[in-house]
Design a protein around this motif. Structure first.
Motif, PDB file in Angstrom:
ATOM      1  N   GLU A 115      72.824  73.165  77.856  1.00  0.00           N
ATOM      2  CA  GLU A 115      71.359  73.257  77.933  1.00  0.00           C
ATOM      3  C   GLU A 115      70.822  72.532  79.162  1.00  0.00           C
ATOM      4  O   GLU A 115      69.884  73.011  79.819  1.00  0.00           O
ATOM      5  N   ILE A 121      65.632  76.376  81.910  1.00  0.00           N
ATOM      6  CA  ILE A 121      65.135  75.157  81.271  1.00  0.00           C
ATOM      7  C   ILE A 121      64.759  74.121  82.328  1.00  0.00           C
ATOM      8  O   ILE A 121      63.768  73.399  82.186  1.00  0.00           O
ATOM      9  N   VAL A 186      65.553  81.860  76.430  1.00  0.00           N
ATOM     10  CA  VAL A 186      64.718  80.910  77.159  1.00  0.00           C
ATOM     11  C   VAL A 186      63.381  81.583  77.444  1.00  0.00           C
ATOM     12  O   VAL A 186      63.315  82.591  78.144  1.00  0.00           O
TER      13      VAL A 186
END
Length: 218
Positions: A115, A121, A186
């Motif tokens: 992640e 992100i 996402v």
């Protein structure tokens, strides 16, 4: 059968509510082992053992070796744990016998990795986890501890699907689930989207005001 976790159990001679209450008074949890084309076996075990497995996670897909003194060990899955409505202490456990070569339906957890490396992100995108578990059919000898979803390459609007998971060899989705099911995605930054919508609304209001007769030009 691989990866068996041994649990010490004791046999119980009697079934029924009275016998179950007596087992609990003795500080143990009553349980039953069913399936495998055999008569149910009535057993008891230490509640601390059950709580340890529940807190450990992944218990629904873990094969246990139930070892009672003077009896042949039994390979089984935990199918249900009944908890006290106030104390949350285990009050009954259902086990299902399993044998190699016979497919069983299990719920396998998904572990997410990478992640912190995902480009989307890093740009402020929001990780949306759709599924933490997946129901599959597997041979008891090859039930995975978990599946792995690698998020490290995901950009905004990208997703991880069933085919992208690692550790799915030898198992199949159950219940008619489509093989392209989304596991995680996402999404665009929530704040940015809200700001863009607000700015668009203000611009539309300003344009509408400027178009009205008698509007002053700045």
């Amino acid at each position: 059968m691989a990866k068996l976790t041994t649990l010490a159990v004791s046999t119980r001679a009697k079934a029924g509510k009275g016998a179950a209450r007596a087992t609990r008074r003795a500080g143990l949890v009553p349980a039953v082992i069913y399936g495998g084309k055999q008569e149910p076996s009535i057993i008891a075990l230490d509640p601390r053992v059950i709580m340890k497995e529940l807190h450990r996670g992944g218990w629904s897909s873990r094969v246990y070796n139930l070892a009672a003194e003077g009896a042949e060990p039994v390979a089984a899955l935990i199918r249900d744990v009944q908890l006290h409505p106030v104390s949350d202490a285990p009050i009954h456990v259902d086990f299902q016998r399993v044998s190699a070569g016979t497919k069983v339906h299990v719920e396998v957890s998904i572990v997410f990795t990478g992640e912190e490396k995902a480009p989307g992100i890093k740009r402020g995108g929001v990780l949306n986890v759709v599924r933490h578990y997946v129901d599959v059919a597997a041979d008891p000898a090859n039930i995975p501890e978990h599946f792995t979803a690698d998020l490290s390459a995901l950009d905004i609007h990208d997703s991880v699907r069933w085919a992208d998971l690692k550790g799915t060899e030898g198992v199949a989705l159950t219940g008619g689930q489509a093989t392209d099911i989304v596991i995680a995605s996402v999404a665009p930054p929530t704040i940015d989207a809200e700001m863009e919508a607000e700015a668009a609304a203000k611009a539309a209001a300003a344009a509408e005001a400027a178009a009205k007769p008698g509007a002053k030009k700045k």
